[in-house]
Design a protein around this motif. Structure first.
Motif, PDB file in Angstrom:
ATOM      1  N   UNK A   1      82.581 -69.208 -68.083  1.00  0.00           N
ATOM      2  CA  UNK A   1      83.910 -68.744 -68.512  1.00  0.00           C
ATOM      3  C   UNK A   1      84.148 -67.282 -68.174  1.00  0.00           C
TER       4      UNK A   1
ATOM      5  N   UNK B   1      90.560 -64.166 -78.834  1.00  0.00           N
ATOM      6  CA  UNK B   1      91.016 -64.916 -77.656  1.00  0.00           C
ATOM      7  C   UNK B   1      89.850 -65.557 -76.923  1.00  0.00           C
TER       8      UNK B   1
ATOM      9  N   UNK C   1      87.963 -69.441 -78.436  1.00  0.00           N
ATOM     10  CA  UNK C   1      88.321 -70.799 -77.978  1.00  0.00           C
ATOM     11  C   UNK C   1      87.868 -71.096 -76.549  1.00  0.00           C
ATOM     12  N   UNK C   2      87.710 -70.044 -75.736  1.00  0.00           N
ATOM     13  CA  UNK C   2      87.242 -70.270 -74.363  1.00  0.00           C
ATOM     14  C   UNK C   2      85.798 -70.769 -74.381  1.00  0.00           C
ATOM     15  N   UNK C   3      85.035 -70.299 -75.356  1.00  0.00           N
ATOM     16  CA  UNK C   3      83.630 -70.661 -75.410  1.00  0.00           C
ATOM     17  C   UNK C   3      83.416 -72.008 -76.083  1.00  0.00           C
TER      18      UNK C   3
ATOM     19  N   UNK D   1      85.100 -74.835 -75.840  1.00  0.00           N
ATOM     20  CA  UNK D   1      85.184 -75.895 -74.850  1.00  0.00           C
ATOM     21  C   UNK D   1      85.805 -77.182 -75.339  1.00  0.00           C
TER      22      UNK D   1
ATOM     23  N   UNK E   1      87.684 -65.720 -67.182  1.00  0.00           N
ATOM     24  CA  UNK E   1      88.647 -65.581 -68.273  1.00  0.00           C
ATOM     25  C   UNK E   1      88.214 -64.478 -69.244  1.00  0.00           C
TER      26      UNK E   1
END
Lengths: 464, 311
Positions: A425, A457, A460-462, A464, A428
């Motif tokens: 990720x 922020x 949520x990218x982590x 998945x 991002x």
């Protein structure tokens, strides 16, 4: 091109080639003999370079002198292997996107490309590129005794590896060091900083905007390879840990202290415009004599030593990254490496590997560096042995005092492969962090609010 | 092939039949359709299909960094979007950017056009000089402004500001000034377009109405308010519509000047969608943002078109 010094081996090979081609006429003979001398160091490798002769591959590189030199040598590669290489030059800002789009669509447009080490986690998670160990272990494709993988700078190799597997072969790289105006430092009796604290006080001592000299400059423009090229080192030096308790963490007291130091030096002692600067802008300002010191890639030395533009030639000194409060030095280690596109058919993958092996070999590294006939010399060769070559050292020390020592010291001792979080990720995360750092720098948000928002922020990218 | 058919039909017309005209018309229609088909297909392939694909993609989670999470999510991306603070900020930035650049372009363009209309000499030269910014690539314009004009301590604008007693300003590093700067750049580049259109319309206004107004002792301001403005209305609305659509989807200049920064101060919706898709590699969510931008653009231009028909 190297001068022709016949050894027993080259003489023998030239002789064999001459005998084989004698029937083809004198013109062919002359050409073949010349090429054979050029190719002799490669033919010492115990592999069949011609095994996939006739293949064509496309290689995406950035428009930089270290790749230009390689492109100049491409005809030698063609003569050696019979493989045609088409080069496509794409600016650094776009090459990541273009290659990701190519890899996602599995069209195999680029057999290999100049790849950012931070992208290997993403590439490996998607199986877009091949692990190189199978190629390195294949005796028909690689002669380990000739290629000498261990000779390639270890820091760059580990930056290009995921879980112990190498995914991209370093071709040219860099490391961050301190660059300073020796004449200004000497005039005030200052020494290059050993700690971040000393770096700040040096900057304060030299900051005289009324005489158009600013104390320091760091990358300010937002971007994963821009302000997020410098900040992570500071974060680590303040004791920051990206993976605190296994969870990606970008806020907290260490992060706040690191960002405060960065903003402090940028606001007090850097030109106001530096908030929007990337490394070429900094190097330009330094070469015009308006900046007393900066911390950035050692490869910017060629810009500040350009005789046509620089006013500071002969006045430059170099030192390693200053230590942080944690007592550590953490440089940003970085290189352009070549991975193998997994979407290629087998023969093309072999051709690509032969190209990569050729480009990363000690011989090609030397021929594109101190043995290169053109005006531009590389400061990022990938091999320890070349860095020990007296000719290369002489060339590099032309950049200013202590250049080779500072660079090699940083490369061998100050590196930390996890100076940035190496996760798929990253694109991002890097962009989100870059925006947060800049909004704190511009006063759009407080340090704490900017970092907490980035953390919110990134979570949520982590997940998945 | 088709042409021969038409020619042979032409020869056959020596003996006219009742249904001959109808057959001929039908053949011509078919011929026209055959000629149009390639262009029509190309148009479908290059505009309609990508647009539909964009909408389709926006219903998926498509994250290149985490391919194992990809899949159909329906309207989830849009739900996330509605609660995404950065989306609303970027939408607001887009609206401020569009509103102010379009207003400035119309006002300055009209003022310049009125001025130039009264010029006895040198009108041609003025037109040529005025059109120059329009022909430059926005990316080039961005680079010029970023490096030569706006750099603090080093740029021309800052030099002028220092000499005017305003002091050195961080034009692109301060959130408010950065917004003012990108608005100024866009206005600088595109005002000539408004100017050219309005100048052409002004030149075509009938002189006799003004003649009559002068006889009625109407003042210059009255003539402008009561005659010029109403007559120019269609041209002005047209300029507003065209410039709004372009400003909403502006990209290159902002991207090169500030890349949306500092922080997110100049991040218009288009730029946010780009960063989400290509820097953060969240293609699905990026598509949803692009669709949102499309909807906003359609609504605003719809309103403007309705206003154009209103009178």
């Amino acid at each position: 091109m190297p001068s022709f010094t016949p050894t027993r081996r080259t003489l023998l090979k030239t002789g064999t080639a001459a005998a084989a081609l004698a029937t083809l006429g004198p013109a062919f003979l002359r050409q073949a003999a010349a090429q054979d001398a050029d190719l002799a160091p490669y033919k010492a490798a115990q592999i069949d370079w011609q095994q996939v002769s006739g293949e064509t591959i496309t290689v995406a590189v950035i428009p930089a002198s270290y790749f230009e030199n390689l492109i100049t040598l491409a005809p030698q590669f063609k003569a050696l292997t019979g493989i045609d290489v088409r080069f496509e030059k794409i600016p650094p800002a776009q090459i990541r996107q273009k290659s990701v789009i190519d890899l996602t669509s599995k069209t195999g447009t680029y057999a290999t490309h100049a790849a950012d080490p931070m992208y290997y986690a993403l590439y490996a998670a998607n199986k877009w590129v091949e692990p190189l160990d199978t190629y390195l272990a294949d005796k028909s494709l690689t002669d380990p005794a000739w290629f000498k993988l261990d000779d390639i700078i270890p820091a760059w190799r580990s930056a290009n590896g995921i879980d112990g597997k190498l995914y991209g072969m370093p071709y040219d790289g860099e490391v961050t060091i301190q660059v300073y105006r020796k004449d200004l430092y000497d005039a005030k009796g200052l020494k290059p900083a050993d700690t971040l604290e000393a770096y700040m006080s040096n900057a304060a001592a030299l900051n005289t905007p009324n005489d158009r000299v600013w104390g320091a400059a760091l990358r300010g423009v937002a971007g994963a390879g821009q302000n997020m090229y410098i900040y992570p080192s500071i974060f680590r030096e303040f004791g920051g840990d990206w993976m605190k308790g296994g969870k990606l963490t970008v806020n907290g007291p260490e992060a706040e202290a690191a960002l405060a130091w960065y903003i402090d030096i940028m606001k007090k002692y850097a030109p106001t415009a530096a908030a929007n600067w990337n490394w070429p802008d900094i190097a330009d300002a330094f070469s015009q004599g308006t900046v007393a010191s900066y911390i950035d890639a050692h490869s910017s030395a060629s810009v500040i030593n350009n005789p046509e533009k620089s006013k500071v030639i002969g006045k430059v000194g170099y030192a390693r990254w200053p230590k942080g409060p944690s007592g550590k030095r953490t440089t940003s280690i970085w290189n352009w490496g070549f991975p193998i596109n997994a979407a290629l058919p087998e023969k093309k993958r072999k051709a690509t590997w032969l190209f990569i092996q050729w480009a990363a070999s000690a011989e090609t590294q030397a021929r594109t560096a101190h043995k290169f006939a053109g005006p531009t010399k590389r400061s990022g060769v990938n091999r320890t042995s070349v860095w020990k070559d007296p000719d290369y050292i002489k060339l590099m020390n032309g950049f200013g005092e202590n250049f080779v020592e500072a660079t090699m010291g940083a490369l061998q001792e100050d590196t930390d492969v996890d100076w940035r979080p190496r996760v798929p990720q990253w694109p991002a995360i890097g962009d989100t962090m870059a925006t947060a750092i800049q909004s704190a720098l511009s006063g759009q948000a407080t340090i704490k609010a900017a970092l907490d928002d980035a953390q919110r922020r990134i979570e949520p990218m982590m997940r998945g | 092939m088709v042409t021969t058919a038409v020619t042979s039909a032409g020869i056959a017309s020596e003996e006219p039949r009742s249904d001959f005209g109808r057959v001929l018309a039908q053949r011509e229609r078919r011929f026209a359709a055959a000629l149009l088909a390639p262009a029509f297909l190309a148009l479908l392939a290059t505009t309609t299909f990508p647009l539909l694909f964009l909408v389709y993609t926006s219903a998926f989670r498509m994250d290149l960094a985490m391919p194992f999470t990809n899949g159909f999510v329906g309207f989830e991306n849009y739900q996330v979007l509605l609660s995404d603070e950065r989306f609303w900020t970027s939408l607001l930035v887009s609206l401020v950017y569009t509103g102010s650049t379009v207003t400035l372009q119309v006002i300055i363009g009209l003022a310049l056009a009125l001025l130039v209309m009264d010029m006895k000499r040198g009108q041609g030269w003025f037109r040529v000089i005025a059109i120059l910014p329009v022909v430059l690539s926005p990316a080039v314009v961005g680079m010029i402004w970023r490096t030569f004009m706006l750099a603090p301590e080093f740029g021309i604008v800052d030099f002028l500001a220092i000499n005017a007693g305003l002091g050195s300003k961080n034009w692109l590093g301060d959130p408010t000034l950065a917004m003012v700067s990108v608005i100024a750049i866009h206005t600088w580049q595109w005002t000539p377009f408004a100017f050219m259109v309005l100048l052409a319309s002004l030149a075509s206004l009938p002189e006799d109405i003004y003649e009559a107004a002068r006889l009625d002792r109407a003042s210059a301001w009255q003539r402008f308010r009561r005659i010029t403005l109403p007559l120019l209305r269609p041209a002005i609305v047209m300029v507003i519509i065209m410039r709004t659509m372009v400003a909403l989807t502006a990209f290159a200049a902002i991207f090169t000047v500030t890349a949306g920064g500092p922080g997110t101060a100049t991040e218009i919706l288009n730029l946010y969608a780009y960063r989400k898709s290509f820097t953060e590699l969240s293609i699905g969510y990026g598509s949803a943002l692009a669709v949102a931008l499309l909807i906003v653009t359609i609504i605003i231009s719809g309103i403007l078109f309705a206003m154009r028909r209103a009178k």
